[in-house]
Design an enzyme around this catalytic site. Structure first.
Site, PDB file in Angstrom:
ATOM      1  CB  THR A 164      -0.924  -0.014   1.247  1.00  0.00           C
ATOM      2  OG1 THR A 164      -1.729  -1.192   1.188  1.00  0.00           O
ATOM      3  CG2 THR A 164      -1.806   1.213   1.298  1.00  0.00           C
ATOM      4  CG  ASN A 180      -6.347  -7.427  -5.777  1.00  0.00           C
ATOM      5  OD1 ASN A 180      -6.301  -6.596  -6.674  1.00  0.00           O
ATOM      6  ND2 ASN A 180      -7.183  -7.321  -4.760  1.00  0.00           N
ATOM      7  CD  GLN A 229      -2.322 -10.716  -5.314  1.00  0.00           C
ATOM      8  OE1 GLN A 229      -2.023 -11.906  -5.384  1.00  0.00           O
ATOM      9  NE2 GLN A 229      -2.793 -10.180  -4.207  1.00  0.00           N
ATOM     10  CB  SER A 271       3.724  -6.251  -0.758  1.00  0.00           C
ATOM     11  OG  SER A 271       3.513  -6.331   0.623  1.00  0.00           O
ATOM     12  CB  ALA A 272       8.075  -9.233   1.768  1.00  0.00           C
ATOM     13  CG  HIS A 273       1.981  -9.631   3.002  1.00  0.00           C
ATOM     14  ND1 HIS A 273       0.702 -10.120   2.942  1.00  0.00           N
ATOM     15  CD2 HIS A 273       1.896  -8.348   2.582  1.00  0.00           C
ATOM     16  CE1 HIS A 273      -0.121  -9.164   2.520  1.00  0.00           C
ATOM     17  NE2 HIS A 273       0.589  -8.076   2.291  1.00  0.00           N
ATOM     18  CB  CYS A 302      -9.225  -4.458   2.356  1.00  0.00           C
ATOM     19  SG  CYS A 302      -9.142  -4.005   0.648  1.00  0.00           S
TER      20      CYS A 302
HETATM   21  N1  PLP Z   1      -1.958  -4.176  -4.507  1.00  0.00           N
HETATM   22  C1  PLP Z   1      -2.462  -5.401  -4.706  1.00  0.00           C
HETATM   23  C2  PLP Z   1      -2.757  -5.850  -6.107  1.00  0.00           C
HETATM   24  C3  PLP Z   1      -2.688  -6.253  -3.625  1.00  0.00           C
HETATM   25  O1  PLP Z   1      -3.184  -7.467  -3.836  1.00  0.00           O
HETATM   26  C4  PLP Z   1      -2.391  -5.785  -2.311  1.00  0.00           C
HETATM   27  C5  PLP Z   1      -2.674  -6.632  -1.135  1.00  0.00           C
HETATM   28  O2  PLP Z   1      -3.764  -7.098  -0.943  1.00  0.00           O
HETATM   29  C6  PLP Z   1      -1.850  -4.504  -2.169  1.00  0.00           C
HETATM   30  C7  PLP Z   1      -1.646  -3.733  -3.286  1.00  0.00           C
HETATM   31  C8  PLP Z   1      -1.502  -3.966  -0.824  1.00  0.00           C
HETATM   32  O3  PLP Z   1      -0.339  -4.581  -0.329  1.00  0.00           O
HETATM   33  P1  PLP Z   1      -0.044  -4.628   1.257  1.00  0.00           P
HETATM   34  O4  PLP Z   1      -0.986  -5.618   1.830  1.00  0.00           O
HETATM   35  O5  PLP Z   1       1.380  -5.055   1.365  1.00  0.00           O
HETATM   36  O6  PLP Z   1      -0.277  -3.252   1.759  1.00  0.00           O
END
Ligand code: PLP
Length: 385
Positions: free
Chosen positions: A72, A151, A179, A199-201, A325
């Site tokens: 994010t 996503n 993703q 994003s690492a997770h 979310c």
């Molecule tokens: N962008 C996409 C396409 C995502 O799937 C996500 C996570 O759900 C994010 C951004 C946000 O990443 P983070 O959870 O590391 O803030």
């Protein structure tokens, strides 16, 4: 019975190799990379090494990387940073209707600042058209941003082509690739993009750490001010352990990418084929276009996703209605709405996202369960709201 986790698009567990790589930086090596002493210099060396390794995977220079605390934040930095940095050139930003909220909400905030935002529609498969993209660009467009892969429905956008179109007009092109690692190529030069967030997770690294690639020479204003870390683009003492974990997980995701795509893609196809054969009134979203190999998004006509997911959960299967979310709200997701599905299918959209440990047995169990659960849910009369 062992639970079946099919929500890897929401998050993934930290893989053992990444966890082990991180461990010393919580204990014997938990120093500040900005300190001048030997301990600090060792932390700096670990940070530099991790940055170099991430740069190899992304095919860029180490100094083109900015470590952040989440996908994010990385997307926000790209959007606000580039748009505000080019404010004197114009105030128009182009994006799509199916972006993650990390991008959509940021563009809403930019609108409050006086930027005009064009939200591009997608076709019924969830793909942004190159012609519509080109037509949306204007002389005062300061940034275009389109996600690499969605996503919720997994569809892959033609980002290299879109980047070329944007560049022909002198407009920077940013990409939300959160993703993508471990599933599709990430080479930023081949993609030709100016900014790219991961994003690492999402690839078996830790939560709370991400990286934004920013092409050298791209003007970007920081969102966070302070000690001047990350070349002044993102202040704050670096999350050394997290960054080391991100680098380890990213290297492995890239090394295993082809094997993952093949194995997991085949399992996804197997689940898809089973559902199409055994469940009436089911639509596979993004079918027939490039999709992430681990993603299966299906819409069940006449059903609500939530009770279906609760039933699956009770049977030991973790899946999702779309992005995590958006879950918990009864609103159909903005992504599914953008596909133009008939109303009766929209609310019954479920995402299965497979992962490294997903087995054929798990897929077969879900394939066996779903027709029963769907039939049972369809027998329950819906209460008009
Ligand atoms: N962008 C996409 C396409 C995502 O799937 C996500 C996570 O759900 C994010 C951004 C946000 O990443 P983070 O959870 O590391 O803030």
């Amino acid at each position: 019975m062992k639970r079946i986790y099919l929500d890897h698009a929401a998050t993934t567990p930290v893989r053992a190799e990444a966890f082990e790589a991180m461990r010393p930086y919580f204990g014997e090596n938990a120093y500040n990379p900005s300190s001048l002493h030997a301990e600090g210099r060792a932390a700096r060396a670990a940070l530099d090494d991790a940055r170099d390794r991430v740069a190899v995977v992304l095919g860029c220079k180490a100094k083109e990387l900015v470590f952040c605390a989440s996908g994010t934040e990385a997307n926000n930095l790209a959007l606000f940073g580039i748009a505000r940095g080019r404010r004197e050139l114009g105030a128009h930003v182009v994006t799509s209707r199916i972006e993650h909220r990390a991008v959509l909400r940021a563009t809403e905030a930019l609108r409050e600042e006086g930027f005009e935002i064009t939200l591009l529609d997608v076709d019924s498969h969830g793909v942004v058209g190159a012609e519509a993209f080109a037509a949306a660009l204007r002389d005062d467009t300061v940034l275009a941003t389109i996600m690499y892969a969605n996503n919720e429905i997994g569809t892959v956008q033609p980002v290299a082509q879109l980047a070329e179109i944007a560049h022909a007009r002198g407009i920077p092109f940013a990409v939300d690739a959160v993703q993508v690692p471990g599933q599709l190529p990430l080479g930023v030069r081949a993609l030709g993009v100016d900014a790219l967030a991961i994003s690492a997770h999402k690839f078996y690294g830790p939560k709370g750490v991400a990286v934004l690639y920013v092409r050298e020479g791209t003007q970007i204003e920081p969102l966070v001010f302070g000690g001047g870390q990350e070349y002044g683009r993102r202040s704050g003492t670096e999350n050394v352990a997290g960054i080391v974990g991100l680098a380890a997980a990213l290297e492995l995701a890239e090394a295993e990418r082809h094997a993952f795509a093949q194995r997991v893609g085949a399992l996804r196809d197997r689940l898809e084929a089973a559902l199409l054969a055994s469940v009436p009134g089911v639509v596979v979203n993004g079918r027939g276009v490039a999709r992430l190999p681990n993603n299966l998004s299906v819409s069940f006509a006449g059903l609500e996703a939530e009770p279906l997911l609760i039933r699956l959960d009770l049977e030991g299967v973790a899946a999702s209605a779309g992005s995590a979310c958006a879950a918990g709200s009864l609103e159909p997701s903005h992504v599914v709405a953008a596909l133009g599905l008939p109303e009766e299918s929209r609310r019954g959209t479920v995402r299965f996202s497979l992962g490294r440990t997903t087995s054929a047995e798990e897929i077969d169990r879900v394939a066996t369960l779903l027709p029963h659960i769907v039939a049972e849910q369809r027998r329950i009369p819906t209460v008009p709201v």
